[in-house]
Write a protein that holds these residues in place. Structure first.
Motif, mmCIF file in Angstrom:
data_model
loop_
_atom_site.group_PDB
_atom_site.id
_atom_site.type_symbol
_atom_site.label_atom_id
_atom_site.label_comp_id
_atom_site.label_asym_id
_atom_site.label_seq_id
_atom_site.Cartn_x
_atom_site.Cartn_y
_atom_site.Cartn_z
ATOM 1 N N HIS B 79 0.863 -1.337 0.075
ATOM 2 C CA HIS B 79 0.104 -0.035 -0.168
ATOM 3 C C HIS B 79 0.861 1.188 0.142
ATOM 4 O O HIS B 79 0.795 2.399 -0.872
ATOM 5 N N LEU B 80 1.782 1.289 0.649
ATOM 6 C CA LEU B 80 2.735 2.613 0.922
ATOM 7 C C LEU B 80 3.608 2.667 -0.345
ATOM 8 O O LEU B 80 3.567 3.815 -0.796
ATOM 9 N N ARG B 81 3.943 1.669 -0.941
ATOM 10 C CA ARG B 81 4.601 1.674 -2.055
ATOM 11 C C ARG B 81 3.652 2.213 -3.356
ATOM 12 O O ARG B 81 4.314 3.088 -4.119
ATOM 13 N N SER B 82 2.501 1.750 -3.373
ATOM 14 C CA SER B 82 1.593 2.190 -4.298
ATOM 15 C C SER B 82 1.101 3.734 -4.329
ATOM 16 O O SER B 82 1.182 4.132 -5.445
ATOM 17 N N ARG B 83 1.242 3.918 -2.985
ATOM 18 C CA ARG B 83 0.723 5.491 -2.649
ATOM 19 C C ARG B 83 1.806 6.365 -3.275
ATOM 20 O O ARG B 83 1.519 7.203 -3.703
ATOM 21 N N HIS B 84 3.049 5.780 -3.562
ATOM 22 C CA HIS B 84 4.004 6.817 -3.993
ATOM 23 C C HIS B 84 3.730 7.426 -5.359
ATOM 24 O O HIS B 84 3.976 8.233 -5.979
ATOM 25 N N HIS B 85 2.905 6.482 -6.233
ATOM 26 C CA HIS B 85 2.414 6.810 -7.745
ATOM 27 C C HIS B 85 0.925 6.835 -7.741
ATOM 28 O O HIS B 85 0.342 6.807 -8.694
ATOM 29 N N ASN B 86 0.486 7.471 -6.651
ATOM 30 C CA ASN B 86 -1.231 7.396 -6.399
ATOM 31 C C ASN B 86 -1.807 6.300 -6.699
ATOM 32 O O ASN B 86 -3.173 6.324 -7.330
ATOM 33 N N GLY B 87 -1.062 5.174 -6.658
ATOM 34 C CA GLY B 87 -1.848 3.672 -6.781
ATOM 35 C C GLY B 87 -2.694 3.356 -5.616
ATOM 36 O O GLY B 87 -2.524 3.983 -4.438
ATOM 37 N N GLN B 88 -3.484 2.403 -5.719
ATOM 38 C CA GLN B 88 -4.361 1.912 -4.464
ATOM 39 C C GLN B 88 -4.165 0.329 -4.332
ATOM 40 O O GLN B 88 -3.827 -0.428 -5.496
ATOM 41 N N VAL B 89 -4.405 -0.039 -3.289
ATOM 42 C CA VAL B 89 -4.468 -1.491 -3.110
ATOM 43 C C VAL B 89 -5.686 -1.664 -2.367
ATOM 44 O O VAL B 89 -6.302 -1.235 -1.503
#
Lengths: 136, 123
Positions: B79-89
């Protein structure tokens, strides 16, 4: 004592050894007909306790061991896990369910042991945890 | 643990991750147990998927039998890694014991939980 599994195991500070302890205890839990929910709770508590001992207590030091004592009866499971670390104060561990801690990847082990077991006690030094799960 | 995207087998079988691309979303079906021994590998696998910067990672938990705090940590890292590029889990259909764990830890407040992969991808 007939009908009671009471053992003590000393393992290396590695996760494979921990898994063997876990399987030994869970085999007894299954033999005594504990519910799936209880078995899930016991497995979770063992994993959290052993991970804390190996990772935080012993720091994965191959020269340090973890002592596990357990007693499985038809009424309850008692598990004691002791590491060779300096111990810690569990009261000072932040509450992982607070909003500000929800995104932290670590720090849920103690809370989960408390939530899923009926009793959990640390020794004064904080390098030994004793947990009890009743067979409900 | 094994990770498959049709032809990428790993060893062991305690945990199996099946990865499927559904439009722009990456759907990961996690089967088996995410215990202390598998959590680090799961973390690495999920972070690697997140590094490809998909807008959405859907974790299908319907076949996950067990997860410990380290496994939960692996999902949070994703989740934290995805948020770097405004992604979602997003999470899908955890079994009752795993759902109870998510509620006990209040991670059901951090992650949206959907009843099906289709709804998680479509919403």
């Amino acid at each position: 004592m007939e009908g009671i599994c009471h053992k003590r195991m000393v393992i290396a500070s590695d996760l494979e050894a921990a898994r063997q302890v876990e399987n030994t205890i869970l085999d007894e839990v299954e033999r005594y007909g504990y519910s799936d929910a209880s078995a899930f709770s016991i497995r979770l508590a063992i994993e959290e306790g052993l991970n804390n001992a190996i990772k935080h207590g012993n720091g994965y030091d191959p020269n340090k061991t973890v002592q596990v004592a357990f007693a499985v009866t038809p009424q309850q499971v008692v598990i004691s896990i002791t590491d060779e670390g300096p111990g810690f104060d569990p009261a000072r561990v932040p509450d992982p369910t607070c909003d500000e801690n929800l995104e932290k990847p670590c720090g849920r082990g103690i809370m989960l042991m408390r939530a899923y077991m009926d009793e959990i006690h640390y020794n004064p030094c904080g390098n030994q945890v004793r947990m009890v799960k009743k067979n409900s | 643990m094994s990770i498959t995207d049709s032809d990428t087998p790993y060893a062991d079988s305690e945990l199996v991750l099946d990865v499927l691309q559904v439009g722009p979303a990456v759907v990961v079906r996690i089967a088996g147990s995410a215990g202390m021994r598998e959590a680090e590998q799961m973390r690495a696998a999920l972070e690697k998927l997140a590094d490809d910067k998909p807008p959405l990672i859907v974790l299908d938990l319907s076949s996950m039998e067990f997860i410990c705090s380290m496994g939960l940590g692996a999902i949070i890292q994703s989740h934290l890694r995805s948020r770097h590029h405004n992604g979602q889990v997003r999470l899908v259909n955890p079994q009752p014991a795993v759902l109870d764990l998510l509620e006990t830890t209040r991670l059901n407040k951090l992650f949206q939980i959907y009843p099906s992969v289709e709804q998680a991808v479509r919403t």
